[in-house]
Scaffold this motif. Sequence first.
Motif, short mmCIF file in Angstrom:
data_model
loop_
_atom_site.label_atom_id
_atom_site.label_comp_id
_atom_site.label_asym_id
_atom_site.label_seq_id
_atom_site.Cartn_x
_atom_site.Cartn_y
_atom_site.Cartn_z
N LEU A 23 57.51 -35.07 73.37
CA LEU A 23 57.56 -34.93 74.83
C LEU A 23 58.43 -33.77 75.28
O LEU A 23 58.37 -33.38 76.46
N LEU A 24 59.24 -33.22 74.40
CA LEU A 24 60.19 -32.19 74.82
C LEU A 24 59.54 -31.00 75.52
O LEU A 24 60.03 -30.55 76.57
N PRO A 25 58.42 -30.43 75.02
CA PRO A 25 57.80 -29.31 75.75
C PRO A 25 57.35 -29.70 77.16
O PRO A 25 57.51 -28.92 78.10
N ARG A 26 56.84 -30.91 77.31
CA ARG A 26 56.37 -31.35 78.64
C ARG A 26 57.57 -31.59 79.57
O ARG A 26 57.52 -31.25 80.75
N ALA A 85 60.20 -38.44 84.61
CA ALA A 85 59.07 -37.94 83.83
C ALA A 85 59.11 -38.50 82.42
O ALA A 85 58.06 -38.88 81.85
N TYR A 86 60.28 -38.57 81.81
CA TYR A 86 60.40 -39.14 80.46
C TYR A 86 59.93 -40.59 80.44
O TYR A 86 59.22 -41.02 79.52
N THR A 87 60.31 -41.36 81.46
CA THR A 87 59.92 -42.77 81.50
C THR A 87 58.41 -42.92 81.54
O THR A 87 57.81 -43.66 80.73
N PHE A 88 57.75 -42.23 82.46
CA PHE A 88 56.30 -42.38 82.60
C PHE A 88 55.55 -41.76 81.42
O PHE A 88 54.60 -42.35 80.90
N MET A 89 55.96 -40.57 81.01
CA MET A 89 55.25 -39.92 79.90
C MET A 89 55.44 -40.67 78.59
O MET A 89 54.52 -40.74 77.77
N ALA A 90 56.64 -41.22 78.38
CA ALA A 90 56.88 -41.98 77.15
C ALA A 90 56.04 -43.24 77.11
O ALA A 90 55.48 -43.60 76.06
N LEU A 91 55.92 -43.94 78.23
CA LEU A 91 55.07 -45.13 78.28
C LEU A 91 53.63 -44.77 77.94
O LEU A 91 52.96 -45.49 77.18
N GLU A 92 53.16 -43.67 78.49
CA GLU A 92 51.78 -43.28 78.20
C GLU A 92 51.62 -42.88 76.73
O GLU A 92 50.62 -43.21 76.08
N ALA A 93 52.61 -42.16 76.19
CA ALA A 93 52.53 -41.71 74.79
C ALA A 93 52.57 -42.89 73.83
O ALA A 93 51.83 -42.92 72.83
N ILE A 94 53.42 -43.88 74.10
CA ILE A 94 53.49 -45.06 73.24
C ILE A 94 52.18 -45.83 73.28
O ILE A 94 51.66 -46.27 72.25
N ALA A 95 51.63 -46.00 74.49
CA ALA A 95 50.36 -46.70 74.61
C ALA A 95 49.26 -45.97 73.86
O ALA A 95 48.39 -46.59 73.24
N SER A 96 49.29 -44.64 73.91
CA SER A 96 48.28 -43.85 73.21
C SER A 96 48.40 -44.02 71.70
O SER A 96 47.40 -44.06 70.98
#
Length: 307
Positions: free
Chosen positions: A24-27, A248-259
């Motif tokens: 997630l770091l680049p995003r 952003a980390y919270t929402f993006m991390a949730l989506e990445a874990i679900a993926s």
Amino acid sequence: MIVRPRLHWFRMLLAWKGSVLPELLPRLFLIFCISVVAVASHDRVLKVTVDLSPTPFSLVGIALAVFLGFRNNASYDRYWEARKLWGQLLNESRSLTRQALTLPRDAVSVDETRLFVRILGAFPHALRHQLRQTDPRNDLATRLPSPLLERVMAARYRPATIMLWLGEWVQLRTREGALDAWAALAFDRNLNGLSDVVGGCERIASTPLPFAYSVMIHRTVYFFCAALPFGLVDSIGNFTPVFSVFVAYTFMALEAIASQIEEPFGTEDNDLALDAMSAFIEDATRDLLGEPALATSAPQPDPFTFS
């Protein structure tokens, strides 16, 4: 799969391996840059003002959290069902091994029984390779006799071919009189259990979450995170980049874990450790025979990561 002892609360804050933060770091850096632009424009550095009320972001954020929670639940349900199926595979394998050792009469030689258990131990490896769409020949060549190996490799559904051989073994022992009808029926129930495991895993592997649903959530998350700095800058000023990146980390991390866990049979850090599970199931059947555990085929990258 990451399996490690429970960490101290402070060490948990700094955990790196197994988290989705590295990808997630680049995003997050992009969101930081957008936040800097929002602060600069608000201070008239760029001579542009884009101020948004935080109220719409509160409403969208609540709705987005609900959708992300639903998607995480759906993904975890797939992950947990896959784990239960592999747990059932362990139980069925132990039951079949016990039946092969105790139900037949003296007409069945020890070598025939060992062959049954040996081929049963190859079943989880064949299933793992089918789910990951990899070549199973190297794993199966050390576990199956040559004629059966070629028969399995020529089949499209290799675990089903191994199940067919196991059923043929039971049928042959029944014809020889080593198994009575009740014993053959007991074998058949557990073989049907193996078939249920294969069918359940194939259902999960071949039916991902609807693509349009995933795209909608993905677009909403990134649009929300990109626009959020312009809604926060008027109220928190120079602290906008900090809070924007954190949200952003919270929402993006949730989506990445679900993926990641949506496809539980993959090879990412948080997917099921099918290599270790396959070896464990095989060793469990060998243990009932009184044979030593097999050495793992490859070392793990670190003591907490299981593939």
